[in-house]
Design an enzyme around this catalytic site. Structure first.
Site, mmCIF file in Angstrom:
data_model
loop_
_atom_site.group_PDB
_atom_site.id
_atom_site.type_symbol
_atom_site.label_atom_id
_atom_site.label_comp_id
_atom_site.label_asym_id
_atom_site.label_seq_id
_atom_site.Cartn_x
_atom_site.Cartn_y
_atom_site.Cartn_z
ATOM 1 N N TRP A 191 0.845 -1.202 0.000
ATOM 2 C CA TRP A 191 0.000 0.000 0.000
ATOM 3 C C TRP A 191 0.879 1.251 0.000
ATOM 4 O O TRP A 191 0.692 2.156 -0.814
ATOM 5 C CB TRP A 191 -0.893 -0.011 1.244
ATOM 6 C CG TRP A 191 -2.076 0.913 1.222
ATOM 7 C CD1 TRP A 191 -3.395 0.561 1.142
ATOM 8 C CD2 TRP A 191 -2.056 2.350 1.299
ATOM 9 N NE1 TRP A 191 -4.194 1.686 1.160
ATOM 10 C CE2 TRP A 191 -3.397 2.808 1.255
ATOM 11 C CE3 TRP A 191 -1.044 3.300 1.399
ATOM 12 C CZ2 TRP A 191 -3.748 4.149 1.310
ATOM 13 C CZ3 TRP A 191 -1.386 4.652 1.445
ATOM 14 C CH2 TRP A 191 -2.719 5.062 1.397
ATOM 15 N N ASP B 260 5.564 -7.222 1.158
ATOM 16 C CA ASP B 260 4.249 -7.490 0.577
ATOM 17 C C ASP B 260 4.399 -7.960 -0.871
ATOM 18 O O ASP B 260 4.843 -7.206 -1.733
ATOM 19 C CB ASP B 260 3.431 -6.188 0.644
ATOM 20 C CG ASP B 260 1.991 -6.350 0.226
ATOM 21 O OD1 ASP B 260 1.644 -7.393 -0.344
ATOM 22 O OD2 ASP B 260 1.207 -5.411 0.471
ATOM 23 N N CYS C 181 -6.931 -3.524 -1.629
ATOM 24 C CA CYS C 181 -6.506 -3.409 -0.239
ATOM 25 C C CYS C 181 -7.437 -4.257 0.611
ATOM 26 O O CYS C 181 -8.640 -4.351 0.345
ATOM 27 C CB CYS C 181 -6.572 -1.940 0.192
ATOM 28 S SG CYS C 181 -6.513 -1.684 1.976
ATOM 29 N N ARG D 299 -1.647 -15.078 3.405
ATOM 30 C CA ARG D 299 -2.737 -14.205 3.858
ATOM 31 C C ARG D 299 -4.034 -14.661 3.194
ATOM 32 O O ARG D 299 -4.048 -14.968 2.001
ATOM 33 C CB ARG D 299 -2.436 -12.756 3.484
ATOM 34 C CG ARG D 299 -3.659 -11.838 3.606
ATOM 35 C CD ARG D 299 -3.303 -10.406 3.320
ATOM 36 N NE ARG D 299 -4.372 -9.709 2.624
ATOM 37 C CZ ARG D 299 -4.310 -8.440 2.237
ATOM 38 N NH1 ARG D 299 -3.215 -7.732 2.476
ATOM 39 N NH2 ARG D 299 -5.318 -7.874 1.595
ATOM 40 N N THR E 112 0.481 -1.746 9.159
ATOM 41 C CA THR E 112 0.912 -1.660 7.764
ATOM 42 C C THR E 112 1.384 -0.268 7.362
ATOM 43 O O THR E 112 2.397 -0.124 6.677
ATOM 44 C CB THR E 112 -0.243 -2.066 6.832
ATOM 45 O OG1 THR E 112 -1.447 -1.426 7.287
ATOM 46 C CG2 THR E 112 -0.446 -3.569 6.834
#
Length: 547
Positions: free
Chosen positions: A108, A177, A215, A252, A467
């Site tokens: 992000w 990520d 997201c 995840r 995050t």
């Protein structure tokens, strides 16, 4: 006449098989380490070694991966947690190193502040897939530099004086990520290779579809089937094995809040797919196509879809069966029959579940999961914690840790997830997103905020992270300073920045030294025989004011 140029082969043919067998034995020995006691590999050591080149490369990522595993293993065994946050740039990584034992690199944050295309945007993973690996490299190179700088400073001082000097472990393992892997399995492998080459110790990958990735706190998330995400995890492990690296793979799942899934191909997903239970309705896609052809647009189409959805009475198949059992006059003891059905149907495909219902005397059930499919062809799914647990259990043999993305910082839900996973895999490490998308003030009182990490750690969440804390803290101080600077000029810098830096002992107050000017001067002197008239930290440097 010139003599024939003799060129050596890549490997001596007479030794090739022996070298291969020796390397295979080394890989098998590596895989026998306790580090891998819970890891399932659907490939052989022979397959891995045959994919390697002749030049053996030692990657710094391997040392960092081993370090990360040791941290998380120790934390998990003690029901403690390593907690960190998303790091934006080198200044931040050096300050984090003083207090935190891992570093997070957020997709992000990278999407909004560091895309390799220089085009910012929201967290849709539509940036070039080099973006996050490049940010890892940016931070890892800074870690290496500040480690060298500090070591030089310490070794330049007498041993008796070193206790007064910083002794910070700048080489905190980086977890990054990987989004959905940015494509098919070879894309996942290439992305993994990039992360290893750039210095990552671990990566996480989510079970969303790549073209529609969102997201974790946005709507419209589309899952891939369980087997597709397992293939991604296997691809990560295979690539790391080819490179000889202990890279951590974190799975995840976005199943808690997902509403769509690409396909019904995996039976493990069947229990969570929604079907229409109203036989009088035509398929939604047909209805929408007809409406479009008649000239309807926008809000009109949305109203037609909303009306169809209201009439469809969408349900999971198990819920539809239980409702029929409870409403059927021909079934005695409906409560017992429903319990028998649910127990027998758990984990079964839809075809098997239908057969079980029929064997228990349940009347024929109308349940059509094709009818509600979206215009893109996606099936509708009812997510939730049970759906996430189902997926986590499937991913566990292929993942070092598992993370369920959630809508709220809900301790009871986190407990339900942990207990569901640990009922099958009691040693499974868990990760938790302490997201800034949550409104922490309304979610829990301050005293509970203070203990939340510790309480989650007791459930097995051994790695926790905010995050976007790097983004938000940067925005906060930037707004605060810019506002004050516009109002009171240099007083704002003195009061809000420099004086607090000096009072708190923030090393960046001496920014020339922090940036390595003294270290680079010494490199220059080493090359020139000990003297340099152009030394950056020589007489006249203004940083002397801070002595």
């Amino acid at each position: 006449m010139a003599s024939k140029n003799m060129v050596n082969p890549a490997v001596e043919p007479s030794m090739e098989d022996d070298l291969f067998a020796r390397e295979v034995a080394e890989v098998k020995q590596w895989w026998s380490d306790p580090r891998w006691r819970y890891t399932k590999r659907p490939f052989t050591a022979e397959q891995i070694v045959s994919k390697r080149g002749n030049l053996k490369i030692e990657y710094p990522s391997n040392a960092q991966s081993k370090k990360l595993w040791k941290i998380l293993e120790g934390r998990f065994q003690k029901r403690d947690a390593s907690y960190t946050y998303g790091c934006l740039e080198p200044t931040m990584v050096t300050q984090m190193a003083k207090y935190l034992d891992t570093v997070y690199v957020s997709g992000w944050q990278s999407s909004s502040t560091a895309s390799s295309s220089d085009e910012p945007g929201p967290d849709l993973a539509d940036y070039p897939y080099t973006t996050v690996p490049n940010k890892v490299s940016h931070l890892f190179m800074a870690q290496l530099f500040h480690d060298r700088k500090q070591r030089h400073e310490r070794l330049s001082a007498p041993k008796s004086e070193r206790s007064k000097l910083q002794n910070i472990d700048y080489l905190r393992p980086i977890i990054a990520d990987a989004d959905t892997g940015h494509g098919g399995l070879t894309a996942v492998m290439k992305l993994t290779k990039l992360f290893i080459e750039k210095g990552a110790a671990g990566i996480h990958i989510e079970d969303q579809a790549p073209g529609t990735k969102k997201c974790g706190h946005m709507a419209g998330k589309v899952l891939v089937p369980i087997n597709e995400h397992i293939n991604r995890l296997v691809a990560i492990r295979a690539q790391a094995d080819i490179m000889g690296v202990d890279l951590l793979a974190i799975a995840r799942t976005d199943a808690e809040a997902a509403t769509l899934i690409t396909t019904s191909i995996d039976p493990r997903d069947h229990a969570f797919i929604l079907g229409c239970t109203n036989p009088s309705l035509q398929p939604l896609a047909d209805l929408m196509n007809t409406a479009e052809q008649s000239g309807k647009t926008g809000d009109q189409l949305q109203a037609i879809e909303d009306e169809w959805m209201a009439k469809a009475n969408l349900k999971r198949f198990d819920d539809a069966v239980v409702d029929v059992i409870n409403s059927s006059s021909s079934i005695r003891n409906p409560k017992d029959v429903a319990a028998k059905y649910l127990q027998a149907a758990k984990g079964k495909s839809n075809r098997e579940a239908r057969a079980i219902a029929s064997s228990l005397g349940v009347p024929e059930i109308f349940f059509d999961w094709d009818s509600p499919r979206t215009r893109e062809g996606y099936f509708r799914i009812k997510g939730g914690c049970d759906c996430a647990i189902n997926r986590a259990i499937a991913y566990a043999p292929y993942a070092d840790a598992i993370w369920m993305e959630s809508k709220l910082p809900d301790y009871e839900q986190a407990k339900e997830f942990a207990e569901g996973v640990h009922a099958v895999y009691p040693e499974q490490k868990l990760a938790y997103n302490l997201s800034p998308s949550f409104n922490w003030k309304t979610a829990m009182p301050r005293d509970e905020q203070e203990t939340y990490i510790r309480r989650l750690a007791g459930l097995g969440y051994c790695w926790q992270f905010i995050t976007l804390a790097g983004l938000h803290t940067t925005a906060l101080i930037s707004d605060r300073f810019a506002r004050a600077y516009s109002e009171v000029g240099m007083r704002a810098y003195g009061e809000l920045v420099q004086e607090p830096e000096m009072e708190l002992g923030v090393d960046v107050v001496k920014h020339q030294k922090w940036s390595g000017a003294t270290y680079v001067d010494e490199l220059q002197k080493m090359v020139t025989g000990g003297v340099s008239s152009t030394a950056a930290m020589g007489k006249g440097v203004t940083e002397d004011q801070f002595h």
